[in-house]
Structures are given as C-alpha cells and as structure tokens.
Design an enzyme around this catalytic site. Sequence first.
Site, PDB file in Angstrom:
ATOM      1  N   GLY A   1       6.936   3.959   3.957  1.00  0.00           N
ATOM      2  CA  GLY A   1       7.180   5.134   4.785  1.00  0.00           C
ATOM      3  C   GLY A   1       8.525   5.040   5.450  1.00  0.00           C
ATOM      4  N   GLY A   2       8.806   6.000   6.296  1.00  0.00           N
ATOM      5  CA  GLY A   2      10.084   6.017   6.997  1.00  0.00           C
ATOM      6  C   GLY A   2      10.279   4.803   7.877  1.00  0.00           C
ATOM      7  N   PHE A   3       9.208   4.191   8.304  1.00  0.00           N
ATOM      8  CA  PHE A   3       9.350   3.090   9.262  1.00  0.00           C
ATOM      9  C   PHE A   3       9.251   1.740   8.596  1.00  0.00           C
ATOM     10  CE2 PHE A   3       6.482   6.446  10.779  1.00  0.00           C
ATOM     11  CZ  PHE A   3       7.451   7.218  11.364  1.00  0.00           C
ATOM     12  N   GLY A   4       8.946   1.703   7.341  1.00  0.00           N
ATOM     13  CA  GLY A   4       8.842   0.403   6.707  1.00  0.00           C
ATOM     14  C   GLY A   4       7.736   0.403   5.664  1.00  0.00           C
ATOM     15  N   ARG A   5       7.302  -0.812   5.352  1.00  0.00           N
ATOM     16  CA  ARG A   5       6.344  -0.957   4.276  1.00  0.00           C
ATOM     17  C   ARG A   5       4.975  -1.314   4.829  1.00  0.00           C
ATOM     18  NH1 ARG A   5       8.853  -3.484  -0.711  1.00  0.00           N
ATOM     19  NH2 ARG A   5      10.616  -2.119  -1.034  1.00  0.00           N
TER      20      ARG A   5
ATOM     21  N   ASP B   1       3.108  15.179  12.610  1.00  0.00           N
ATOM     22  CA  ASP B   1       3.218  14.953  11.164  1.00  0.00           C
ATOM     23  C   ASP B   1       1.827  14.950  10.536  1.00  0.00           C
ATOM     24  OD1 ASP B   1       4.649  14.676   8.842  1.00  0.00           O
ATOM     25  OD2 ASP B   1       4.948  12.508   9.037  1.00  0.00           O
TER      26      ASP B   1
ATOM     27  N   LYS C   1       1.800  -3.125   8.781  1.00  0.00           N
ATOM     28  CA  LYS C   1       2.973  -2.273   8.656  1.00  0.00           C
ATOM     29  C   LYS C   1       4.174  -3.044   9.171  1.00  0.00           C
ATOM     30  CE  LYS C   1       3.998   2.460   9.962  1.00  0.00           C
ATOM     31  NZ  LYS C   1       3.494   3.498  10.862  1.00  0.00           N
TER      32      LYS C   1
ATOM     33  N   LEU D   1       0.831  -1.203   0.000  1.00  0.00           N
ATOM     34  CA  LEU D   1       0.000   0.000   0.000  1.00  0.00           C
ATOM     35  C   LEU D   1       0.864   1.251   0.000  1.00  0.00           C
ATOM     36  CD1 LEU D   1      -2.692  -0.942   2.683  1.00  0.00           C
ATOM     37  CD2 LEU D   1      -2.933  -1.014   0.211  1.00  0.00           C
ATOM     38  N   GLY D   2       2.008   1.176   0.649  1.00  0.00           N
ATOM     39  CA  GLY D   2       2.854   2.360   0.712  1.00  0.00           C
ATOM     40  C   GLY D   2       4.154   2.051   1.410  1.00  0.00           C
TER      41      GLY D   2
END
Length: 829
Positions: A497-501, A612, A516, A494-495
């Site tokens: 990000g800074g912390f993972g997928r 954020d 996540k 889905l996306g």
Amino acid sequence: MSDLNLLSSVLVLVLISVYLHQSSSASFIPADNYLIACGSSHNITFLTQIYVPDSIQSSFDLKTQQDSNIVQSKSTVPLPIHQSARIFTAISTYTFNIRKQGRHWIRLHFYPIPEHNLSSSSFTVVTENFVLLNSDSFKSYNGSKFISKEYSINVTSNILLLNFIPSNNSIAFINAIEVVSVPDELIPDQANRLSQSSSISGLSELAFETVYRLNMGGPKLTPQNDTLGRIWENDEKYLHVNSSAANVSITPSLVKYPENLTPEIAPNWVYATGQTLGDAKVTNLNFNITWVFPVDPDFTYFVRVHFCDIVSTSLNTLVFNLYINSDSAFSDLDLSSFTGNLDVPVYRDFVTNSTDSNTLTVSVGPEIDAEDPNAILNGLEILKISNGAKSFDGADPVVDLVVSPAKKKKIWVVLAAVLGAVVAVVVIVSVVCYRYIAGRGSKPKPDQMKPWLPHSITITNKSTISLTSCNLGKTFSFQEIMDATNKFDESLLLGVGGFGRVYKGTMEDGTIVAIKRGNPRSEQGLAEFRTEIEMLSKLRHRHLVSLIGYCDERSEMILVYEFMANGPLRSHLYGTDLPSLSWKQRLEICIGAARGLHYLHTGASQSVIHRDVKTTNILLDENFVAKVADFGLSKAGPTFDQTHVSTAVKGSFGYLDPEYFRRQQLTEKSDVYSFGVVLMEVLCARPALNPVLPRDQVNIAEWGLKWQKNGNLDQIIDEKLVGKVNSSSLKKYGETMEKCLAEYGVDRPSMGDVLWNLEYALQLEETSALVEVDDNSMNHIEGIKLSPLEVFDNSVSMIDGDDEFRRGNNGDDGSTSNVFSQLVHPRGR
Ligand SMILES: *[C@@H]1O[C@H](CO)[C@@H](O)[C@H](O)[C@H]1NC(C)=O
Ligand SMILES: *[C@@H]1O[C@H](CO)[C@@H](O)[C@H](O)[C@H]1NC(C)=O
Ligand SMILES: *[C@@H]1O[C@H](CO)[C@@H](O)[C@H](O)[C@H]1NC(C)=O
Ligand SMILES: *[C@@H]1O[C@H](CO)[C@@H](O)[C@H](O)[C@H]1NC(C)=O
Ligand SMILES: *[C@@H]1O[C@H](CO)[C@@H](O)[C@H](O)[C@H]1NC(C)=O
Ligand SMILES: *[C@@H]1O[C@H](CO)[C@@H](O)[C@H](O)[C@H]1NC(C)=O
Ligand SMILES: *[C@@H]1O[C@H](CO)[C@@H](O)[C@H](O)[C@H]1NC(C)=O
Ligand SMILES: *[C@@H]1O[C@H](CO)[C@@H](O)[C@H](O)[C@H]1NC(C)=O
Ligand SMILES: *[C@@H]1O[C@H](CO)[C@@H](O)[C@H](O)[C@H]1NC(C)=O
Ligand SMILES: *[C@@H]1O[C@H](CO)[C@@H](O)[C@H](O)[C@H]1NC(C)=O
C-alpha cells in the site's frame, strides 16, 4: 608448582584472546555493503571485492518505467567492473534496504562502452534528497576515459533510493554501484572554518563528494591496502611545478596509531610516506611545497590534512606552517605537541571556500626562524560539500529535476497526474488483492506489480516521531518481527500500500498476525502512519481491524494487526475464483462494515472520518465478519464549530465524494458516499472504475444510479445473484444506496441510518426465506411504525452510538442487533 604453570598458561591464553578480541573488534565491518555489477551476468571480482549482478541481488530493488537494456563490452575495458552496463531510457530507481542508518558511501562507476555509443548520453542521478550528477554539466566523457564518483550521505531512513533520469531523447547508464556503510567517527559534525578562526557545525546533515584523496609521496593505494575500500592517489601531478619536494617513507608497521585514531581514518601506508622540503644541508629550504587542485568555485570544501612526523630524530624540531588557499591554517605547527611522540599520526579538518579562481591550493612551508627548517604532509582529502540546494551539480534541487517545470505551471496537469496515480494505485491494489487470493499457492512477485510512480521521489524533511508517548499496547522487538515474518519473506507478502508492505506473520506463541512495515520514505507516509497509530489506539470495535502492537526499533514503523483470514471483500466479489457470496452474506458484511464506520463517526470522543472507504479496505475474518481497515488517511472530523474539514483531496478515485472533490471539504458524508459505491460494487460485482467499458459505464456510481432511478436495478445485479434475491430486500438496498450516492452531502443519510436500512433489508431477505411477504410487509409488522422514507427523514439516528460506546468501548454490539432482531423480525413478538 604445575598448578601455577597451568594458571599462568591460562592467564596467557586469556590475555591473548582479549588481545585478539580487541584487535578484531577494531576493524570495521560495514553493516551495509552492496557491490553491484550492473547488467552483468556473473559475479565480478575486482581488487579482492566481489561485485554481484543487479539481476539477482534480493536485498535491493530495481524499478524501471520501461525495460532497461543490458550491454556488455567485447573489447578490453579499463577495469573488470566496466565489462557491462545497464541502460535506462526512462527514469529508473535502485532501492537499497539500509540495515544501519548513518553515513554511507555511494560509489558510481561509469564507462561508456564504446561499441554502444554511450558517450553522448546525458542524464541526472539523484537520491531522495541529493543531486549527485546533473545532466547540464555531465558531459565529461572523453575517449575511453572512465569516471568513478564517490559520495557520502547520511542516510536517515531504512531505504536509500538512487534514481537515474535520462535527459530528453537521451539515455542513462551505469556500470557498477557501491553502497557501503561508513564508520560514524569518520566524518565529524564540526570542523575549523578558515580565516574566521571559528568552527562550523552541522556537517552530519550534509553530503560530501570526494574530489581528491591523496597519499603524499607514496604509491597509489587500492582497496587491498585500505579496510574501507578507498583509493588514495599519488600526489605528484598536483604538485606545483617549481616546488622541489622530496619523498620520505618509513616501514608502514612503524606507524604508531594513538588511541583516538584508527586505520579507518587512514591506513598506515598513508602515514608512512610524505612530501618534505628535503635535506637542509643540500638545498635552500626557504620555500613552500604547494599542491594546486582544480575545483568548482561555487562550492565549499572539507579539507582533511594527515600528518605523521617520520623525518625528525627528536621531538619538537619539526615546526612549520600550513596554508589553505592564501589563508593560514596553522602557523608554528609543532606535531610533537599533538602527538607526544614521533611516527604518531594526527589529522585536522578545515572547511573552506575555494578562491575566486577555479583552484584550491594547499601549501606547507617552514617556519622562518626554525633551526632545522622543514615541513611535511602525508595525506590529503578534499571533499566537496553539497550546496544549499542539496546538490553537487548546479542550483536545482531534486524536486525541480524530477518534476518538469512545465507541469508545475499548469495545475490541471498536476491534478491529472495525481488522479492518474490514484487510478494506478487502485489498479495496483486490485492486482495485489487478486494475487493475494489467486496467488496463495504460488509465490507472488511484488516487484513486477509496482509500476514506477513519479511521486516515489519526494523531498523529505523528516522529523523524528517518537511513539513512546502513545499508549499502543504491546511493543515488539525488531527481532520478534523478523522471526515472525521470516525476515520479511516476500512469499508472506499480503499486499503493498501507500504506507508500505503488509506481511503475514506468525508470532512466537503461534498467533497469526498481519504485519505492516511502514516505508518512512515520505513525510506523507510518516504522517499517515502516525495518524493511523493514534486512531487505532483510541478506537476499538468488533468491526474495526484491531491493532495488536507495534515496533519502532531502529526507526522502523511497524504495526501488528489481527490477521484477517479471508482477506479483502473485493476478492470475494470479482477477479478471483473464490466461491461467490450469497445475498444474505453480502448484507451481513455490509452491515458489519456500516457498524464499523458508524462507530468511527460517532463512537469516539471526536468523530473520525475514514476517507478511504472501499472494498479493499473492508476485510473479512475466518467467519466472514467484516472489519474496516486502513485508517492511514483518517482525519479527525469537524468539531462542533466547524462544518467541515478542509483538506487536500485524498482517497481512491471512483470512491471519491464529488462534493469533497469539488470543494475539498470533508465531512462524514464523504464516507457515506464512498460506502454507497461499496454497496453498488457488492451488488453488481464489478470494479468502481472500469476504464475499458464504454464511457457511460466506466464509473459504477453514475451507471448504477441510472438503473436504480429507472427502477431496473435488478437487471444489473451480479449474475450469480439473479433469482436469489428477495425483491423487497433489493428495493430497500437500492434506495439506501441511492441516498448514499446523493450529489450533496446534506441529502445523504448518516451511517446510523444506512445501518438501520441495511438491517431492514436483511430482515426482509430473511423473512422472505420463511414466509412469502409482499413489498409492504413492513407495515404489517407489529411495533414497527417506520416507513422507509421516515427513516431517512429522521435526522436522529435510530442507534444511539453514545450509549453503545459509553458502555466500555469494547465494541461488541451484539446486544444492539438483538434488539433489532426483536424489533423487526416477525417471529420476535
Ligand atoms: C556471487 O557472490 C555472492 C556473494 O559473494 C555469492 O553468494 C554467490 O555464491 C556468488 N555466485 C557465484 C555464481 O559465484
Ligand atoms: C551516436 O550518438 C550520436 C550523438 O548523439 C548520434 O549522432 C549518432 O547517430 C549515434 N550513433 C548511433 C549508431 O546510434
Ligand atoms: C576531450 O579530449 C580532447 C582531446 O583529447 C580535448 O581537446 C577536449 O577538450 C576534451 N573534452 C572534454 C570535455 O574534456
Ligand atoms: C524536452 O523536450 C520537450 C519537447 O520535446 C521540450 O518542450 C522541453 O523543453 C525539453 N526539455 C529540456 C530540458 O530540454
Ligand atoms: C546522521 O544524521 C542524524 C540525524 O541528523 C544524526 O543524529 C547522526 O549523528 C548523523 N550520523 C552521522 C554519522 O553523521
Ligand atoms: C616519489 O615517489 C614517486 C612514487 O612512488 C616516484 O615516482 C617519484 O620518483 C619519487 N620522487 C622522488 C623525488 O623520489
Ligand atoms: C598492499 O598491501 C599488500 C599486503 O597486503 C602489499 O603487499 C602491497 O605492496 C600493498 N600495496 C601497496 C600499493 O602499497
Ligand atoms: C615559482 O614560480 C613562480 C612563477 O610561476 C615564481 O614567481 C617563483 O619565484 C618560483 N619559485 C621558485 C622557488 O622557483
Ligand atoms: C608560503 O605561502 C604563504 C601563503 O601563500 C606565504 O605567505 C609565505 O610567504 C610563503 N612562504 C614562502 C617561504 O614562500
Ligand atoms: C563561504 O563564502 C560565503 C559567502 O561567499 C560565506 O557566507 C561562508 O561563510 C563561507 N564559508 C566558509 C566556510 O568560509
């Protein structure tokens, strides 16, 4: 009688199968076994192992800043794996998924293919923590020589990075890479320290580079003869010139492994041959056999000696001394006392500094008084130990090699880099979100949308984080997560990000969830993950994305959330061809998000600042109910005796509170500012930052505020809203937005006030749909005595968050909005 026969045959079968089972479980199968032929177009079989091209393997990832080139040799090469190479002109990273943490071999094969002028290349190779090769001394190519390097590193995360960094105006290249699991017992945590008769521990934290691995008195052994794919060289060329040693050997199958020693330590071919003094009856045996090894004197070495008494005819007759450098490692060593038998292998480990000279020597010699003087050595391994800078090559740690010294001096450069990275992240996020929506039918290619970011190489000093102390609801097994995501199928991504997928998953009971998977690569990521878990476990609200559970098996940091079918708000505003939202829908979404943020600021025991807030962190469920997501950057708000939380600047460029940015002071009002940017984005349907626009239009907040202050806000609204927005509703909305974007935090309203004003704007819109009302209709509504200005001036929030949340924290605030509707809606009374 036949029954008895049957019984005995069954017994025999059982015994055979037990035996077979034992012998098969004895051989080690590496959990991770990457054999990669870099730049190759086809599989290469070499020494019975298959090397797969780096272009097709999917379980690892190659990221380059600029395109890498592939070269192939047309002439004959030393080994088949040297046929091709990949060439990098900018820093490039191979990322390997690690199935089982622990020690891994990293083998690098370099051969400067002559027709491509690679021999002048100069580059550095680092993992996340360790410097494997540094350009300063990596000039070892000579003629047609090739180089193979073997390192072993204890990998303590589920990812291993291998970064190739070309020096100034040079290139980096690599022909083949192996990343292979090492059995746990192969390298111990402790070894004997020479000359101090003490032991040294903590080796499991260190990395090793194999510098010599020798099969004394025997042939070169290749991966065919070693279950762990090691190469054992013959020792002849290191024998000191005037030692007159003699080869001895037995049939390898005669080697009797004891219970605590397996062929993984060394194959029987190693123990079946050795160097000895020779025949006592023929020569004078009063000498040492000495091997001399060139080494780098600045390092400490791990020395493993392998023995097996294949020469004696009876026990306790072979007694000898072992010296490493000039230190006595063993005197009066009687192998039988360790092994209790002949032909039984034994090994010992030592850690030693090299002598002042550039050599390390190993000697065996007879005990002077021995009746039948002799000495033996069967195998020898010398491993270089990483130094204090976690390097095998010089004193620079990874961080100094990756960040150029020039940047460290000039803070503004760093700041610019950070901002650049943040902009890049914003761009990536938009791209990802765009693809998430636009690419639902087609398979996303996440690797192509991840430009290389310099901070993807970070020094970590990981502390283990245990989640068991938190009360986080359901725990999932890693297997359940694997099943739910079809083994993290990239088509379910889905996306990123800074912390993972983030993957879409379907649990066993059919529930659709968002999964996540944390990338525990950086301390930062882990800390943020931790924060998010803690925040989420405490915060439950209808307008916050809720956590269903988590998985922390195998050091994974996986969170399972409710799935938000309509994805991020941004994708409904611009950049996609999704149907556009009506003004009423937009207001309802903003109100939902404001409720979530209001709850964060006031609902929990300690106020929580999101940090954020942006249109990609506001997600929509199947009914377009807005929920605030991503608490990774959340930070507990100031306690009563503080007025702000001082912290490094985080968040997304374009949404950043200018005051926070200037003074690095964080308050709830920083979220209010970011929310003002969201309101502007919702109204104008354009990104917070659009660098391609003329300078005065780049930043939506700056640009939009000018129009608002001139009273011309209606001229910049989303063209799809033109003529469909009630003017008083828009006016109310514009005023609210303007207040949110005030330069100083004290001038901004609280989220409660924002919420109240958005509710009002919604009522104005709904009312206008029923009856034509003028701008000041508000004053005609019975029971309402607030003018818009009073709302802002009133420092006490109209919605008492405490009451709402003390009621049970389940966060369904429908009752509050009903009260509102009655208060504001003209038909309500
Ligand atoms: C290459 O090797 C891999 C792994 O052994 C195998 O799955 C694949 O089918 C091979 N490809 C070709 C073209 O032989
Ligand atoms: C090969 O490398 C050397 C040394 O860097 C350089 O002087 C030369 O121009 C290069 N030749 C080609 C053909 O690139
Ligand atoms: C390369 O080889 C030549 C002779 O073959 C030798 O003189 C030179 O020292 C070698 N250079 C290196 C860096 O090993
Ligand atoms: C790399 O090049 C830049 C400019 O070309 C120079 O300032 C810098 O000192 C060089 N760095 C190294 C390590 O040679
Ligand atoms: C790897 O490091 C971890 C953490 O320091 C340690 O628990 C583990 O035993 C090490 N493994 C090996 C094989 O040394
Ligand atoms: C020892 O073995 C090596 C390699 O097998 C061989 O080249 C050498 O000649 C042998 N030396 C003696 C003394 O037999
Ligand atoms: C390696 O093992 C094979 C049998 O698997 C044997 O035929 C061969 O001689 C061995 N090679 C060496 C160098 O010992
Ligand atoms: C070995 O050589 C050294 C000098 O290089 C000499 O001092 C020593 O006596 C020699 N030993 C034997 C046994 O020949
Ligand atoms: C063997 O080497 C050790 C250490 O260098 C030395 O003390 C010893 O005298 C030597 N033995 C013989 C027989 O040369
Ligand atoms: C190596 O030498 C350093 C100082 O020179 C000393 O601190 C260290 O303990 C030595 N290591 C071993 C294994 O002897």
